[in-house]
Every structure is written in structure tokens, then in C-alpha cells.
Scaffold this motif. Sequence first.
Motif, PDB file in Angstrom:
ATOM      1  N   GLN A 115      -7.757  35.782  51.773  1.00 28.60           N
ATOM      2  CA  GLN A 115      -7.163  34.831  52.356  1.00 28.60           C
ATOM      3  C   GLN A 115      -6.735  34.329  51.430  1.00 28.60           C
ATOM      4  O   GLN A 115      -6.524  33.416  50.075  1.00 28.60           O
ATOM      5  CB  GLN A 115      -8.544  33.610  52.423  1.00 28.60           C
ATOM      6  CG  GLN A 115      -7.934  32.473  53.262  1.00 28.60           C
ATOM      7  CD  GLN A 115      -7.836  32.605  54.001  1.00 28.60           C
ATOM      8  OE1 GLN A 115      -8.272  33.416  55.432  1.00 28.60           O
ATOM      9  NE2 GLN A 115      -6.695  31.547  54.946  1.00 28.60           N
ATOM     10  N   LEU A 116      -5.406  34.143  51.955  1.00 32.90           N
ATOM     11  CA  LEU A 116      -3.821  33.746  51.385  1.00 32.90           C
ATOM     12  C   LEU A 116      -3.696  32.010  51.457  1.00 32.90           C
ATOM     13  O   LEU A 116      -4.577  31.197  52.226  1.00 32.90           O
ATOM     14  CB  LEU A 116      -2.801  33.901  51.913  1.00 32.90           C
ATOM     15  CG  LEU A 116      -2.306  35.305  51.449  1.00 32.90           C
ATOM     16  CD1 LEU A 116      -2.930  36.413  51.365  1.00 32.90           C
ATOM     17  CD2 LEU A 116      -0.896  35.375  52.102  1.00 32.90           C
ATOM     18  N   PRO A 117      -3.298  30.945  50.410  1.00 36.89           N
ATOM     19  CA  PRO A 117      -3.283  29.933  50.794  1.00 36.89           C
ATOM     20  C   PRO A 117      -2.511  29.155  51.845  1.00 36.89           C
ATOM     21  O   PRO A 117      -3.240  28.111  52.707  1.00 36.89           O
ATOM     22  CB  PRO A 117      -2.466  29.450  49.466  1.00 36.89           C
ATOM     23  CG  PRO A 117      -2.612  30.425  48.237  1.00 36.89           C
ATOM     24  CD  PRO A 117      -2.700  31.469  49.210  1.00 36.89           C
ATOM     25  N   MET A 118      -2.131  30.068  52.918  1.00 37.73           N
ATOM     26  CA  MET A 118      -1.293  29.503  52.795  1.00 37.73           C
ATOM     27  C   MET A 118      -0.577  31.174  54.408  1.00 37.73           C
ATOM     28  O   MET A 118      -0.585  32.516  53.953  1.00 37.73           O
ATOM     29  CB  MET A 118      -0.418  28.538  53.290  1.00 37.73           C
ATOM     30  CG  MET A 118       0.918  28.878  52.138  1.00 37.73           C
ATOM     31  SD  MET A 118       2.175  27.731  51.491  1.00 37.73           S
ATOM     32  CE  MET A 118       2.385  27.196  53.326  1.00 37.73           C
ATOM     33  N   GLY A 119       0.251  30.487  55.465  1.00 34.52           N
ATOM     34  CA  GLY A 119       0.238  31.420  56.092  1.00 34.52           C
ATOM     35  C   GLY A 119       1.706  31.909  55.424  1.00 34.52           C
ATOM     36  O   GLY A 119       2.825  30.930  54.962  1.00 34.52           O
ATOM     37  N   VAL A 149       1.493  36.122  57.308  1.00 31.01           N
ATOM     38  CA  VAL A 149       0.362  36.473  57.348  1.00 31.01           C
ATOM     39  C   VAL A 149      -0.538  35.558  56.637  1.00 31.01           C
ATOM     40  O   VAL A 149       0.364  34.620  55.727  1.00 31.01           O
ATOM     41  CB  VAL A 149      -0.107  38.129  57.003  1.00 31.01           C
ATOM     42  CG1 VAL A 149       0.464  38.950  58.007  1.00 31.01           C
ATOM     43  CG2 VAL A 149       0.482  38.132  55.711  1.00 31.01           C
ATOM     44  N   GLN A 150      -1.733  35.310  57.203  1.00 26.55           N
ATOM     45  CA  GLN A 150      -2.671  34.154  55.671  1.00 26.55           C
ATOM     46  C   GLN A 150      -3.779  34.895  55.439  1.00 26.55           C
ATOM     47  O   GLN A 150      -4.588  34.710  54.396  1.00 26.55           O
ATOM     48  CB  GLN A 150      -2.926  33.235  56.308  1.00 26.55           C
ATOM     49  CG  GLN A 150      -3.993  32.554  55.495  1.00 26.55           C
ATOM     50  CD  GLN A 150      -3.535  30.829  56.185  1.00 26.55           C
ATOM     51  OE1 GLN A 150      -3.408  30.289  56.808  1.00 26.55           O
ATOM     52  NE2 GLN A 150      -4.288  29.836  55.165  1.00 26.55           N
ATOM     53  N   GLN A 151      -4.329  36.208  56.195  1.00 27.01           N
ATOM     54  CA  GLN A 151      -5.714  36.806  55.453  1.00 27.01           C
ATOM     55  C   GLN A 151      -5.201  38.146  55.398  1.00 27.01           C
ATOM     56  O   GLN A 151      -4.466  38.791  56.394  1.00 27.01           O
ATOM     57  CB  GLN A 151      -6.417  36.940  56.851  1.00 27.01           C
ATOM     58  CG  GLN A 151      -6.689  35.390  56.731  1.00 27.01           C
ATOM     59  CD  GLN A 151      -8.222  35.503  58.172  1.00 27.01           C
ATOM     60  OE1 GLN A 151      -8.640  35.912  58.940  1.00 27.01           O
ATOM     61  NE2 GLN A 151      -9.046  34.040  58.041  1.00 27.01           N
ATOM     62  N   LEU A 152      -5.429  39.073  54.988  1.00 27.33           N
ATOM     63  CA  LEU A 152      -5.169  40.661  54.466  1.00 27.33           C
ATOM     64  C   LEU A 152      -6.545  41.284  54.431  1.00 27.33           C
ATOM     65  O   LEU A 152      -7.813  40.982  54.136  1.00 27.33           O
ATOM     66  CB  LEU A 152      -4.088  41.057  52.922  1.00 27.33           C
ATOM     67  CG  LEU A 152      -2.939  40.196  53.238  1.00 27.33           C
ATOM     68  CD1 LEU A 152      -2.315  40.115  51.697  1.00 27.33           C
ATOM     69  CD2 LEU A 152      -2.006  40.524  54.366  1.00 27.33           C
TER      70      LEU A 152
END
Length: 456
Positions: free
Chosen positions: A263-267, A328-331
Motif C-alpha cells: 500500500q503506497l502512502p498516496m496515488g 497507482v496506490q496499491q501494488l
Amino acid sequence: MSHKLNLGWLGAVAMGMAMAAVAQDKPADFATQVPLSVSGEGPWYRLDLPMVVQLNARQTDLSDVRVFDAAGDAQAYALARETAQTADNRRLTDVKWFPLYNSMDATEHAPSVRVQSSANGTLVEVQPSSQLEAGEEALRGWLLDASAIKAPLQQLILDWTSERDGFQRFSIEASDDLQHWQSWGEGQVARLTFADERVEQHEVGLPGLSARYLRLLWDTPYSAPTLTSAQLESASSRRLPLPLVWSPALAGSSVKAGEYTWQLPMGLNVERVQVELSQPNSLAPVTLDGRRDSSLPWQPMSSALLYRLTQNGQDVVQNELQLPGQTVQQLKLTVDERGGGLGAQAPMVKYAVRATQLVFLARGPGPYTLALGSSTVKAANLPLSTLIPDYSAAKLATLGKASVEGGGVVTPVASPVQASTGTDWKKFGLWAVLLLSVLFLAAMAFSLLRKPPAKS
């Protein structure tokens, strides 16, 4: 003359409107404030935004970034940002290749050659400068003719035949005159047998520069394989892209074997992902998916063969995936477990985006503060050509510099944006009560007007 005056007047109006738009913004409206130091000649200063600072923004497009002076007044500013180059301006070109021979016991790295070319620089023939005895020559590498390609070179794609599988490592050099060569780093291709399947790596990244000729000289193994195809991917660009900036290491999670998520902190417009390969002799064909949030389906973004293998006492590592630069915000990384996998716990990853530069016009007294972290403020940045009337790329390089004090360490301030949000709700409540009162009075008046007069 009048045209220039009109442009200047429009620029002044645009700047005045921008300053009026941010005049109501105060430092306390932003969750994060970072002190800046400036050097060089003003009044314009250029700031390279560190990744750790950008991640404190609440809006993907950095609309919530501001610069304040010592009095708490917002300064006019512009953002220089670039996204990944789109695929429609890329071109794949087949190029000619010429063998480079040297004697088996030669000590010099690059074979000396005799070249014959046409009037426009296209290579016609490449021969060793001295006669080599049959059976004593070694194929040391290949010379590629890129003279017909005018755009910067982005990627090299090779195909080859060889007696054995394995990795092929070689140096890459570029030249425009075949006399002076510039190093472009190292390349690596591979052809392996994996779980009764063929796994091949044909692509090699190039630095995005222009050159008429490329020289590939093999290091491992010493003799080069026989090429069967050579292609160069080029992409035209008006200016050199801003460099990539990398994030700190990010921990992930795993809900089932061979599948990891982060989960990235933001897009963010992610262009590269680097996966930590902590275990030696790791080999993992992977696919990477991404999405904006959990309500959306996963979208495939990249696939690659990741490995960390020991050859001749040295680690050979390929742990990066190239992405198209979409937000993206999720990988999610899916690993073919037949190679041994990457372990039960998700590996750490780093991701890279294009650098962002902020240029501000220092009008008020210093010191200056960078503020960000608000989900409600609107964008207030100007075009660079408006902020700097005689803007040019050359002038941008001569501006004063600003930097984040403390090396980018960010400490959020205790002036929550929620407080201002609460005040807004009170205002809305008061306005609602007032509006309802007005409507009630209007209804009463309307009722009295409709009531028939009393009979005498």
C-alpha cells in the motif's frame, strides 16, 4: 511592442489572480511544514522536492503545496513535473550489426577495426585493422549502426544463438564518429531453462541519449554469441526528462503463497519498482499489477525475470521492473513458485517517480517554509512562463536554489486541518439555520397573503 506589453499585462493579471487565490491560505491550514534554506541570487528559487516530503501531500497532483514567508504570506510558485513518456511516441527500428574480432590472447579491451561507411555515415563494412590467423580470432562483440535514428535511444533488444544457455554480460559504449567512445554502462541478457520452460531476457535499458553507433563488448563469457537480431527503441522528446527519485523501503503483506501486496502512502505515477532479493541464488519470474484503490480491479503493469545469482564469485542481480507511469496506490506481485519463491514474508520494495521541481518567487521576508498536507485547498500554481516572464530552460538552471533543512526529515505540525474543517461545519450549520428561518418566515407570509379577508 504592444504584443509584449499585452503578454506582460496578462502575466501580471494571472499572477495577481493566483496571489488572491492563495491569500486566504495560512500555514496552520496544512498538516506538514518544512523549513527551507535558500542560496544564490533570487528572487526566484528552485527546489527539488524530496520524495519523503512529497509523500506528506494529501493530493496526488500536489495541489496542496505552498511556500510561506516569515510573515505567513503565501508566495507565488510553479511546479515542473513530467510523467512517463507514452508509448505512441516510441519507435522500434531494426539496425545492422557488424562483428568485432580480436585475437584470443589480446589484452586490449576494444578491438581495433577498419571501417568503411557511406556519405551519410551508414556503415558498409567493418574489418579488423590487422590480419588474424584462422582459428585464433575471437568474436569479442558487435558494432551497431544507429545512424538512421535521430531520436534518443531508450532500449536495446537482442536475439542470439549460442551453444549453451546462461547470462550474457557486456559493456555498452556510444559514439558519433567511431573515434571517441562514451560509456553507457553494462547490459545483460539471458536465456535459461526453468522448470522445463524457457525463460529469456532480451531487453536492455539505455540512458535516453542520442548516438550514431553503439559498441557492445562481451565480458561474460569472453566470446560474444552470434546475433540474429538487433533492434533499438527510440522516443522523441523536446527536453531531457527530470531524473527519477526513489522512495524509502516499503514493507508489504502476503495473504497466500507467491502473492505479495503493498500500500503506497498516496496515488503516485510510478515508473520503476525495485524488489529486495535478500536470499542468494534467487530466481523468480514475476508479474506486477496495480490499482488506485481496493474497489477497482487489478490491472497488469509489468512482468520480468528477477534474480540474484552468483557467478565467478560475484552477485548478478536483476531486481527492477519498469512501469508505464500510470497512477497507482496499491501494488501486487505474483511470483512463479517453481523457482523457489521469495519467501513467506513480503520483500521490501522501493518505487521511483519523476522528480518534481518547485520554483517560487520570494516577495516577502525569509526564512521560508514549505507547507503541504490539505485535502481541501485548490491548486494555486502558475505556469513557469508566467512566474518567470523571460523563462527558458537555460534560465531555469541559473536560478537560486532552495533546499529542505534537515535532509528531508519531516515532522508534522500540531495544527490539524480537521480544526478548520470543523469551523466550516459550524458555518454551514449557521447558514442552514438562517436559511430555514427565512424559509419559515416566507411560508408564513405566503400563508397570510392567501388567507381570505374576514367578513364583517
